[in-house]
Every structure is written in structure tokens, then in C-alpha cells.
Design a protein around this motif. Structure first.
Motif, PDB file in Angstrom:
ATOM      1  N   LYS A   1       0.821  -1.067   0.059  1.00  0.00           N
ATOM      2  CA  LYS A   1      -0.163  -0.026   0.230  1.00  0.00           C
ATOM      3  C   LYS A   1       0.868   1.315  -0.205  1.00  0.00           C
ATOM      4  O   LYS A   1       2.023   1.109   0.531  1.00  0.00           O
ATOM      5  CB  LYS A   1      -0.970   0.198   1.319  1.00  0.00           C
ATOM      6  CG  LYS A   1      -2.017  -1.071   1.396  1.00  0.00           C
ATOM      7  CD  LYS A   1      -2.691  -0.882   2.844  1.00  0.00           C
ATOM      8  CE  LYS A   1      -3.871  -1.937   2.773  1.00  0.00           C
ATOM      9  NZ  LYS A   1      -4.946  -1.828   1.921  1.00  0.00           N
TER      10      LYS A   1
ATOM     11  N   TYR B   1      -4.680   5.504   2.090  1.00  0.00           N
ATOM     12  CA  TYR B   1      -3.524   4.468   1.649  1.00  0.00           C
ATOM     13  C   TYR B   1      -4.433   3.790   0.324  1.00  0.00           C
ATOM     14  O   TYR B   1      -5.508   3.376   0.535  1.00  0.00           O
ATOM     15  CB  TYR B   1      -3.079   3.408   2.476  1.00  0.00           C
ATOM     16  CG  TYR B   1      -2.069   3.770   3.503  1.00  0.00           C
ATOM     17  CD1 TYR B   1      -2.596   4.708   4.644  1.00  0.00           C
ATOM     18  CD2 TYR B   1      -0.703   3.827   3.164  1.00  0.00           C
ATOM     19  CE1 TYR B   1      -1.526   5.021   5.312  1.00  0.00           C
ATOM     20  CE2 TYR B   1       0.113   4.122   3.960  1.00  0.00           C
ATOM     21  CZ  TYR B   1      -0.134   4.939   5.136  1.00  0.00           C
ATOM     22  OH  TYR B   1       0.890   5.551   5.960  1.00  0.00           O
TER      23      TYR B   1
ATOM     24  N   ASP C   1      -4.100   0.396  -2.439  1.00  0.00           N
ATOM     25  CA  ASP C   1      -3.785  -0.921  -2.850  1.00  0.00           C
ATOM     26  C   ASP C   1      -2.588  -0.737  -4.144  1.00  0.00           C
ATOM     27  O   ASP C   1      -3.072  -0.164  -5.298  1.00  0.00           O
ATOM     28  CB  ASP C   1      -4.433  -1.865  -3.000  1.00  0.00           C
ATOM     29  CG  ASP C   1      -5.036  -2.271  -1.632  1.00  0.00           C
ATOM     30  OD1 ASP C   1      -6.109  -2.500  -1.610  1.00  0.00           O
ATOM     31  OD2 ASP C   1      -4.215  -2.295  -0.567  1.00  0.00           O
TER      32      ASP C   1
END
Ligand SMILES: CSC[C@H]1O[C@H](OP(=O)(O)O)[C@H](O)[C@@H]1O
Length: 357
Positions: free
Chosen positions: A14, A27, A29
Motif C-alpha cells: 500500500k 492508502y 493498494d
């Protein structure tokens, strides 16, 4: 705990979307190389060391999701993906260096008759994970070298005040930071009086990121406009300037965030030492001088718009280079994890230290 630009755990990656800071801490991915390329190119993640880590880790997570039956196919896939990743941003050398080292590793692993394709993949991924750990250790060493140098040569009897430009902290690296790592080391040794950070238009790494890190860690600091640097040096105490680097060439010329060059010129005028802090691998001996460095041009929209609102007159043309080159004669010293070097020393010391590592 510092702000983490990168969160990596057992094949899951992340990144902190730095385009949203400081308003939002979000955050996202990163599941493959394409995600990594886009995050770097759009500057959701930025900073020379962080770019190298996110690019490499995006390849690791993609490989962990895939399966390969043939070592040659795996080696070619690794080479193709790394050659694609380095097109995301051209100026910083860190990702290019990481790609070269990882392609050489893939070639060695393919040639290793004792390793089957699964062993080759796991050893390759482990090497990338080790890069993350080494980056954190190197940053701490850079901070120590810089703080000791400034305390010995520039502090005199008192505490030090530092001017820094752009963002070179935990949001640009895997942890402690480079120039901001030196500032953290000065604070940790109770030698720091004050930090001045520039806004760093147009992406505002200083106002949005460095100020955020300094406030987060309660480091005494003041934000200034990029245009206030000369007035600051004329009217207030600045012991030294410390900036990061995206690429240092064999003669010590240094590419860094746009605005660095003019800060160095003004520092010279005021007799203020000007230091660069960067991992040793940022020194690119293949380039003889800063004239050879490719300077990335960024979209005009990054200049004309602020927080989604256009502030520049419609129809005006823009010039938005992301970096400029500071000539070696304006640089007092270069802090690396292997020591502090004068620009003129690089040609002699770098080859020796490279052969030792
Ligand atoms: C330790 S980061 C080095 C370098 O990267 C920054 O540029 P950008 O935010 O465009 O990635 C800036 O030049 C820092 O000094």
C-alpha cells in the motif's frame, strides 16, 4: 512513529496517496507493476528513494501473484517489467539503479542450476524486500553523518537553524529521510534550534508534506514562500541549507527539486554552507556533469491549478521543469551513509567505495 509513505507486509503493498495530504490520509493498494507505474508517474508517491522502492515492490507483489514454469520466461518478464517501470519518471537515478541491480540478479538466478523457477522467484522477491530494510538503515546513517558534520563545522557554540527545500523525509523514503533525516538527527542530539521549509511550488512538497512531518514530530519549524529565501538569509539565522538529491553526477553537480539552484546561489551570496543529503547510490558516475541529466517536465496544470481551481490566466503558456541542476561549485558537501564528501572528491572516493561494497 513517522508517517509511512509505503506499507509493505508479506506480499501486500500500500502507498499513502500524497496528492491528498495533508487534508486526507488515504492508502491505496498497489497490486502490480501498472499500479506502481501510475502511482509514481502521477506523484501519488514521490521522492527518489520511495520511487525506487515502490517500483521494485510493485514488481515483487505482481510476481508473487503469478506462477512461472520456466526460468528464462521469468527472467525476461522481470527485465520487461523493470524497463517499463523506469519510464515512469526519468530524472531520479534510484529506480534506474534498482532496476539494473535486479536485472543482474535475475540473470544470476537464471544461471544458477541449483535454483528451480520457484526458488528463483522467491530469492528475487526476498532481495527486493531486503532493499526496504537497507533503505531505512542507510537513511539513519545519512542523518548521523550530516548531523556530526554540521555540529563539527558549522554550529559554532550554538544550536543550528536549517533551511530545507521540497520533501526529503519519511514521505520520500522508507523511513527516516535524507535531508530531513539530518534534521531529525540534529533534533535527536539536541542541536537543532529551528527549521525553515519552503513551500516548494508547484506541487507544494514543503507546505503539504515537509510541514506535515515537522508538525507531526513537534520539530520547531516555519514555512516560507519560495520567494522569501533571500530575505530569510539576510534577516534571520540560517546555519546551513540541507536539500535532497535525485541524481548527483561524477563532478558533483546535483539535480534536485526546481528552486534548489537559486537557493544555492543565494546561500553562496550569504556565505551559508549548502549541503546535499542522499543515498550513496544517488551518485551516478556514468554522467560526467549535470548537463547530461534528463530533467522531467511536468504538466502545466500542476502550475496553473491549486486544489482543483485554476489560478493562472487562461491562455498563458507554462514552463514546469520538476528539477534543476546545482553546479558542484555551489555545494559544500554531500552527506551519504558512507560519509560526507566534497564534490571534487567524488571521482576519487566513489570508485573505491563502490569496489568495497
Ligand atoms: C529524498 S527525495 C529526493 C528528491 O525527490 C523530490 O522530488 P519529487 O517530489 O518530484 O519526487 C525532491 O527533488 C527531493 O529532494
Amino acid at each position: 512513529m513517522s508517517l509511512e509513505a509505503i506499507q509493505y507486509d508479506n506480499g501486500k503493498l500500500k502507498i499513502l496517496d500524497q496528492l491528498l495530504l495533508p487534508a486526507k490520509t488515504e492508502y491505496i493498494d498497489i497490486e502490480n507493476v501498472e499500479d506502481g507505474w501510475k502511482a509514481i508517474n502521477t506523484m501519488q508517491v514521490r521522492g527518489a528513494p520511495a520511487i525506487a522502492l515502490v517500483g521494485s515492490l510493485s514488481l515483487a507483489v505482481e510476481l508473487l501473484r503469478g506462477s512461472f514454469t520456466d526460468k528464462t520466461v521469468l527472467r525476461q518478464e522481470i527485465k520487461n517489467k523493470l524497463n517499463y517501470l523506469i519510464t515512469s519518471r526519468p530524472t531520479a537515478v534510484n529506480l534506474k539503479n534498482a532496476a539494473s541491480e535486479l536485472i543482474a540478479l535475475a540473470n544470476r538466478l537464471e544461471a544458477d542450476a541449483k535454483a528451480d523457477v520457484d526458488k528463483m522467484k522467491s530469492k528475487f522477491v526476498f532481495a527486493i524486500e531486503e532493499m526496504l530494510i537497507k533503505d531505512i538503515a542507510d537513511n539513519m546513517a545519512i542523518g548521523d553523518v550530516g548531523a556530526k558534520t554540521i555540529c563539527k563545522k558549522d554550529a559554532g557554540e550554538g544550536l543550528v537553524s536549517i533551511l530545507t527545500h521540497c520533501n526529503t523525509g519519511s514521505l520520500a523514503t522508507a523511513g527516516y529521510g535524507t535531508a530531513l533525516g539530518v534534521i531529525r538527527a540534529l533534533k535527536a542530539t539536541n542541536m537543532l534550534d529551528h527549521v525553515y521549509c519552503t513551500e516548494t511550488r508547484p506541487y507544494n512538497q514543503g507546505a503539504r508534506l515537509t510541514a506535515y512531518e515537522l508538525v507531526f514530530e513537534k520539530i520547531p519549524a516555519t514555512l516560507i514562500c519560495d520567494s522569501a529565501v533571500a530575505a530569510l538569509m539576510k534577516t534571520k539565522k540560517v546555519t546551513a541549507v540541507i536539500v535532497g538529491a535525485d541524481r548527483v553526477t561524477a563532478n558533483g553537480d546535483t539535480a534536485n527539486k526546481i528552486g534548489t539552484y537559486q537557493i544555492a546561489v543565494v546561500a553562496k551570496e550569504h556565505g551559508i554552507p549548502f549541503y546535499v543529503a542522499a543515498p550513496f547510490t544517488t551518485i551516478d558516475m556514468s554522467l560526467p556533469s549535470g548537463n547530461s541529466i534528463v530533467i522531467e517536465d511536468r504538466p502545466a496544470k500542476e502550475m496553473t491549478d491549486v486544489a482543483g481551481t485554476r489560478i493562472a490566466a487562461p491562455g498563458i503558456s507554462c514552463w514546469n521543469p520538476a528539477f534543476d541542476v546545482t553546479p558542484a561549485n555551489l555545494i559544500t558537501g554531500i552527506f551519504t551513509e558512507k560519509g560526507c564528501f566534497k564534490p571534487a572528491e567524488l571521482k576519487e572516493v566513489v570508485p573505491k567505495l563502490q569496489s568495497e561494497s
